[in-house]
Write a protein that holds these residues in place. Structure first.
Motif, PDB file in Angstrom:
ATOM      1  N   CYS A 252      17.970  57.186  79.067  1.00 54.07           N
ATOM      2  CA  CYS A 252      17.484  55.854  79.428  1.00 54.07           C
ATOM      3  C   CYS A 252      16.149  55.943  80.163  1.00 54.07           C
TER       4      CYS A 252
ATOM      5  N   ASP B 192      21.506  52.725  74.007  1.00 56.30           N
ATOM      6  CA  ASP B 192      21.655  53.743  75.055  1.00 56.30           C
ATOM      7  C   ASP B 192      22.237  53.149  76.330  1.00 56.30           C
ATOM      8  N   ILE B 193      21.833  51.929  76.662  1.00 55.93           N
ATOM      9  CA  ILE B 193      22.368  51.266  77.853  1.00 55.93           C
ATOM     10  C   ILE B 193      23.869  51.011  77.666  1.00 55.93           C
TER      11      ILE B 193
ATOM     12  N   PHE C 210      17.136  51.501  72.754  1.00 55.71           N
ATOM     13  CA  PHE C 210      17.343  51.556  74.198  1.00 55.71           C
ATOM     14  C   PHE C 210      18.564  50.731  74.598  1.00 55.71           C
TER      15      PHE C 210
END
Length: 111
Positions: A71, A41-42, A38
């Motif tokens: 996200c 992804d951010i 994650f």
């Protein structure tokens, strides 16, 4: 699409990733692995917003909408993995923020 449907679909895709990771790597992702994904992804989202604002060159590949959806998927899955009622928490948090911001506005908040 409501949050329950989003959650069901997110967890179905999460299960498919578990199957794929098990087949390819002999293990599934832990919650810790998932949060690290994650974070990546951010980072991708940050780069895409910079490209959209002209701060950095655009890159080929999935766009801003895709990364926002990715996200959102991660947030939904993380809520499920940690047993969080995301709908209730969202409602509570938004109510608290509305009350806090409204209170400051009523007091004539100054910088």
């Amino acid at each position: 699409m409501d949050l329950n449907e989003i959650t069901r679909r997110a967890m179905r895709v999460h299960g498919l990733y578990d199957e794929l990771n098990l087949a390819k790597h002999g293990r599934t992702w832990s919650r810790h692995d998932f949060i690290l994904g994650f974070v990546g992804d951010i980072g991708d989202l940050a780069k895409l917003t910079q490209a959209a604002d002209g701060v950095r060159p655009a890159r080929p590949g999935p766009g801003l909408g895709h990364e926002l959806a990715d996200c959102l998927w991660s947030v939904v899955v993380l809520a499920e993995l940690y047993g969080i009622d995301l709908e209730a928490e969202y409602d509570t948090t938004m109510r608290q923020l509305e009350e806090s911001i409204t209170g400051e506005l009523e007091q004539g908040a100054t910088p």
